[in-house]
Design a protein around this motif. Structure first.
Motif, PDB file in Angstrom:
ATOM      1  N   ASP A   1     -25.669  16.775  35.963  1.00 45.89           N
ATOM      2  CA  ASP A   1     -27.003  16.192  35.889  1.00 45.89           C
ATOM      3  C   ASP A   1     -27.093  15.142  36.990  1.00 45.89           C
ATOM      4  OD1 ASP A   1     -29.369  14.935  35.373  1.00 45.89           O
ATOM      5  OD2 ASP A   1     -29.031  14.690  33.217  1.00 45.89           O
ATOM      6  N   ARG A   2     -27.696  15.516  38.111  1.00 47.94           N
ATOM      7  CA  ARG A   2     -27.742  14.649  39.276  1.00 47.94           C
ATOM      8  C   ARG A   2     -28.775  13.537  39.147  1.00 47.94           C
ATOM      9  NH1 ARG A   2     -26.269  19.668  40.360  1.00 47.94           N
ATOM     10  NH2 ARG A   2     -24.861  20.224  42.088  1.00 47.94           N
ATOM     11  N   SER A   3     -29.603  13.594  38.119  1.00 45.50           N
ATOM     12  CA  SER A   3     -30.613  12.556  37.921  1.00 45.50           C
ATOM     13  C   SER A   3     -30.011  11.290  37.319  1.00 45.50           C
ATOM     14  CB  SER A   3     -31.741  13.066  37.013  1.00 45.50           C
ATOM     15  OG  SER A   3     -31.265  13.276  35.684  1.00 45.50           O
ATOM     16  N   LYS A   4     -28.808  11.409  36.765  1.00 46.31           N
ATOM     17  CA  LYS A   4     -28.143  10.264  36.140  1.00 46.31           C
ATOM     18  C   LYS A   4     -27.306   9.508  37.174  1.00 46.31           C
ATOM     19  CE  LYS A   4     -29.522  11.293  31.927  1.00 46.31           C
ATOM     20  NZ  LYS A   4     -28.578  11.840  30.938  1.00 46.31           N
ATOM     21  N   LYS A   5     -27.225   8.227  37.019  1.00 44.91           N
ATOM     22  CA  LYS A   5     -26.385   7.375  37.861  1.00 44.91           C
ATOM     23  C   LYS A   5     -25.466   6.542  36.983  1.00 44.91           C
ATOM     24  CE  LYS A   5     -28.400   8.672  41.690  1.00 44.91           C
ATOM     25  NZ  LYS A   5     -27.688   9.510  42.686  1.00 44.91           N
ATOM     26  N   PRO A   6     -24.152   6.784  37.015  1.00 43.45           N
ATOM     27  CA  PRO A   6     -23.481   7.796  37.832  1.00 43.45           C
ATOM     28  C   PRO A   6     -23.740   9.206  37.318  1.00 43.45           C
ATOM     29  CG  PRO A   6     -21.920   6.744  36.353  1.00 43.45           C
ATOM     30  CD  PRO A   6     -23.215   5.992  36.202  1.00 43.45           C
ATOM     31  N   ILE A   7     -23.392  10.175  38.146  1.00 41.84           N
ATOM     32  CA  ILE A   7     -23.602  11.588  37.818  1.00 41.84           C
ATOM     33  C   ILE A   7     -22.879  11.931  36.516  1.00 41.84           C
ATOM     34  CG2 ILE A   7     -23.082  13.947  38.580  1.00 41.84           C
ATOM     35  CD1 ILE A   7     -23.385  12.868  41.471  1.00 41.84           C
ATOM     36  N   GLU A   8     -23.524  12.738  35.683  1.00 37.48           N
ATOM     37  CA  GLU A   8     -22.919  13.143  34.418  1.00 37.48           C
ATOM     38  C   GLU A   8     -22.826  14.661  34.327  1.00 37.48           C
ATOM     39  OE1 GLU A   8     -25.007  11.541  31.119  1.00 37.48           O
ATOM     40  OE2 GLU A   8     -24.643   9.441  31.654  1.00 37.48           O
ATOM     41  N   LEU A   9     -21.870  15.115  33.540  1.00 35.26           N
ATOM     42  CA  LEU A   9     -21.756  16.546  33.247  1.00 35.26           C
ATOM     43  C   LEU A   9     -22.813  16.944  32.226  1.00 35.26           C
ATOM     44  CD1 LEU A   9     -17.886  16.769  32.893  1.00 35.26           C
ATOM     45  CD2 LEU A   9     -19.217  18.046  34.578  1.00 35.26           C
ATOM     46  N   THR A  10     -23.362  18.130  32.395  1.00 36.34           N
ATOM     47  CA  THR A  10     -24.199  18.685  31.338  1.00 36.34           C
ATOM     48  C   THR A  10     -23.283  19.152  30.209  1.00 36.34           C
ATOM     49  OG1 THR A  10     -24.105  20.918  32.281  1.00 36.34           O
ATOM     50  CG2 THR A  10     -25.896  19.462  33.041  1.00 36.34           C
TER      51      THR A  10
ATOM     52  N   THR B   1     -22.923  22.154  29.060  1.00 39.63           N
ATOM     53  CA  THR B   1     -22.229  23.353  29.548  1.00 39.63           C
ATOM     54  C   THR B   1     -21.198  22.972  30.602  1.00 39.63           C
ATOM     55  OG1 THR B   1     -24.212  24.678  29.161  1.00 39.63           O
ATOM     56  CG2 THR B   1     -22.537  25.628  30.605  1.00 39.63           C
ATOM     57  N   GLY B   2     -21.547  21.978  31.423  1.00 33.39           N
ATOM     58  CA  GLY B   2     -20.626  21.527  32.458  1.00 33.39           C
ATOM     59  C   GLY B   2     -19.318  20.997  31.890  1.00 33.39           C
ATOM     60  N   LYS B   3     -19.384  20.317  30.743  1.00 33.90           N
ATOM     61  CA  LYS B   3     -18.175  19.803  30.099  1.00 33.90           C
ATOM     62  C   LYS B   3     -17.227  20.950  29.735  1.00 33.90           C
ATOM     63  CE  LYS B   3     -20.491  15.746  28.141  1.00 33.90           C
ATOM     64  NZ  LYS B   3     -20.963  15.089  26.884  1.00 33.90           N
ATOM     65  N   LYS B   4     -17.791  22.037  29.230  1.00 30.60           N
ATOM     66  CA  LYS B   4     -16.968  23.194  28.859  1.00 30.60           C
ATOM     67  C   LYS B   4     -16.376  23.854  30.103  1.00 30.60           C
ATOM     68  CE  LYS B   4     -19.818  24.087  24.764  1.00 30.60           C
ATOM     69  NZ  LYS B   4     -20.728  25.049  24.101  1.00 30.60           N
ATOM     70  N   ILE B   5     -17.169  23.901  31.166  1.00 34.04           N
ATOM     71  CA  ILE B   5     -16.682  24.503  32.408  1.00 34.04           C
ATOM     72  C   ILE B   5     -15.550  23.670  33.000  1.00 34.04           C
ATOM     73  CG2 ILE B   5     -17.331  24.947  34.817  1.00 34.04           C
ATOM     74  CD1 ILE B   5     -20.062  25.869  33.755  1.00 34.04           C
ATOM     75  N   VAL B   6     -15.699  22.358  32.963  1.00 37.37           N
ATOM     76  CA  VAL B   6     -14.657  21.477  33.511  1.00 37.37           C
ATOM     77  C   VAL B   6     -13.347  21.652  32.745  1.00 37.37           C
ATOM     78  CG1 VAL B   6     -13.944  19.054  33.638  1.00 37.37           C
ATOM     79  CG2 VAL B   6     -16.136  19.763  34.583  1.00 37.37           C
ATOM     80  N   ASN B   7     -13.401  21.751  31.438  1.00 34.90           N
ATOM     81  CA  ASN B   7     -12.179  21.963  30.655  1.00 34.90           C
ATOM     82  C   ASN B   7     -11.477  23.244  31.059  1.00 34.90           C
ATOM     83  OD1 ASN B   7     -12.470  19.610  29.151  1.00 34.90           O
ATOM     84  ND2 ASN B   7     -13.627  20.612  27.520  1.00 34.90           N
ATOM     85  N   GLN B   8     -12.257  24.317  31.248  1.00 36.70           N
ATOM     86  CA  GLN B   8     -11.654  25.587  31.646  1.00 36.70           C
ATOM     87  C   GLN B   8     -11.183  25.537  33.095  1.00 36.70           C
ATOM     88  OE1 GLN B   8     -10.932  27.965  29.577  1.00 36.70           O
ATOM     89  NE2 GLN B   8      -9.962  29.180  31.173  1.00 36.70           N
ATOM     90  N   ALA B   9     -11.963  24.869  33.958  1.00 34.20           N
ATOM     91  CA  ALA B   9     -11.586  24.758  35.365  1.00 34.20           C
ATOM     92  C   ALA B   9     -10.264  24.032  35.517  1.00 34.20           C
ATOM     93  CB  ALA B   9     -12.686  24.036  36.139  1.00 34.20           C
TER      94      ALA B   9
ATOM     95  N   VAL C   1     -15.638  15.800  41.317  1.00 35.00           N
ATOM     96  CA  VAL C   1     -16.907  15.143  41.010  1.00 35.00           C
ATOM     97  C   VAL C   1     -16.929  14.696  39.551  1.00 35.00           C
ATOM     98  CG1 VAL C   1     -19.411  15.430  40.868  1.00 35.00           C
ATOM     99  CG2 VAL C   1     -18.157  16.437  42.784  1.00 35.00           C
ATOM    100  N   ALA C   2     -16.374  15.523  38.659  1.00 36.63           N
ATOM    101  CA  ALA C   2     -16.322  15.145  37.245  1.00 36.63           C
ATOM    102  C   ALA C   2     -15.490  13.886  37.053  1.00 36.63           C
ATOM    103  CB  ALA C   2     -15.741  16.294  36.425  1.00 36.63           C
ATOM    104  N   GLN C   3     -14.434  13.734  37.844  1.00 36.39           N
ATOM    105  CA  GLN C   3     -13.563  12.568  37.708  1.00 36.39           C
ATOM    106  C   GLN C   3     -14.207  11.309  38.277  1.00 36.39           C
ATOM    107  OE1 GLN C   3      -9.683  13.045  39.519  1.00 36.39           O
ATOM    108  NE2 GLN C   3      -9.059  10.948  39.067  1.00 36.39           N
ATOM    109  N   TYR C   4     -14.799  11.417  39.470  1.00 33.85           N
ATOM    110  CA  TYR C   4     -15.282  10.221  40.153  1.00 33.85           C
ATOM    111  C   TYR C   4     -16.777   9.976  39.953  1.00 33.85           C
ATOM    112  CZ  TYR C   4     -10.738  10.399  42.360  1.00 33.85           C
ATOM    113  OH  TYR C   4      -9.378  10.434  42.578  1.00 33.85           O
TER     114      TYR C   4
END
Length: 312
Positions: free
Chosen positions: A49-58, A60-68, A12-15
């Motif tokens: 953040d599902r309110s944004k189009k396209p979807i964006e990382l919060t 905190t989400g950016k940090k989680i994606v890097n670790q993931a 989801v972060a990629q697309y």
């Protein structure tokens, strides 16, 4: 928390779209959404953040994606270790190729490789050198084919071939085909690839080896060699081509080529990978197949390698 959930998050972060991400990881969109929601509930945070189009990382989400990304890459390495120990040549292998190599080299070796190693699933992407370095470092590709040397301690390089530069200038069609010297190049008349192509940086570095080009004016830049050739045909200047790009020219256009005196300026094209890469059996196979097909097309050795690294 599961590896599968982390893979869904990365998709989801990629697309930046749940439906497209679900297609890429081969699950239904409700399944993917449910698993990501479960992860967010477990962590008690919002990753997207599902309110944004396209979807964006919060944030905190950016940090989680890097670790993931690190966790998923490391988990994949377990199977890589097993495959390497068994000498198994198969599985998915993601490779990046720079734009000035993709159209000439890929058709030469791809069919041979696929026929010889049918269990390998190649995922090939055209990337600039800067993007390749980033992708190797974050593990989103396994290897790449690029101009070297890159002078990066984190990346290993296996030289595939040396490819000389060739001058293309219609004005030479009626002249004696003597070889040209680097210092004879008129930097003011050079037609260049646009920014982002390492071949452009190599040409600029070549000119800087013989003259100060800081105040020189370059007339035109384009995204492809085909366009540069057409511009040169219209009398708008000359351009430099990698040798393999000259092989499919018509006999008439080949009359416009002129080679450099030895040692000819050339680029070094290599198979590169991160120093921690484990899929070495596939890298070995790629190197062997490419070496087998390239030696019949290009066999230059008396060359002077021009750096692909941009000199600011």
């Amino acid at each position: 928390m599961t590896i599968t959930q982390l893979k869904y998050v990365l998709a989801v972060a990629q697309y930046q779209n749940f439906t497209k991400a679900a297609e890429k990881v081969f699950v239904t969109q409700p399944t993917l959404s449910m698993q990501i929601q479960k992860l967010e509930d477990e962590l008690d945070i919002q990753i997207f953040d599902r309110s944004k189009k396209p979807i964006e990382l919060t944030e905190t989400g950016k940090k989680i994606v890097n670790q993931a990304r690190n966790i998923v890459n490391e988990s994949d390495r377990i199977q890589d270790i097993v495959d390497q120990e068994k000498g198994y040549i198969g599985g998915e292998f993601k490779i990046g190729v720079i734009p000035t190599v993709m159209p000439t080299l890929l058709p030469m070796f791809l069919r041979n490789f696929v026929n010889k190693y049918p269990k390998v699933k190649l995922r090939i992407e055209e990337l600039t050198t800067d993007s390749i370095i980033d992708a190797l470092q974050d593990g989103s590709i396994d290897a790449a084919i690029a101009a070297t040397p890159l002078n990066n301690d984190m990346i290993k390089e296996r030289i595939l071939y040396y490819e000389p530069f060739v001058v293309y200038d219609p004005r030479y069609a009626t002249q004696e085909k003597s070889k040209i010297k680097v210092e004879d190049l008129n930097a003011d008349e050079l037609l260049l690839l646009e920014d982002g192509h390492c071949f452009k940086d190599s040409v600029l570095n070549l000119c800087r080896n013989t003259r100060d080009t800081e105040d020189e004016h370059f007339m035109l830049e384009s995204g492809s060699f085909e366009t540069l050739i057409k511009l040169a045909d219209e009398g708008l200047g000359m351009t430099l081509l990698p040798y393999l790009n000259t092989m499919d020219l018509s006999d008439r256009k080949k009359e416009n080529l002129r080679f450099f005196e030895d040692p000819s300026p050339a680029r070094e094209v290599s198979l590169i990978y991160h120093h921690s890469e484990l899929k070495l059996q596939i890298i070995d196979a790629l190197q062997n197949v490419i070496a087998g097909v390239i030696k019949g097309a290009i066999a230059f050795s008396n060359v002077q390698i021009v750096s692909p690294i941009s000199k600011k």
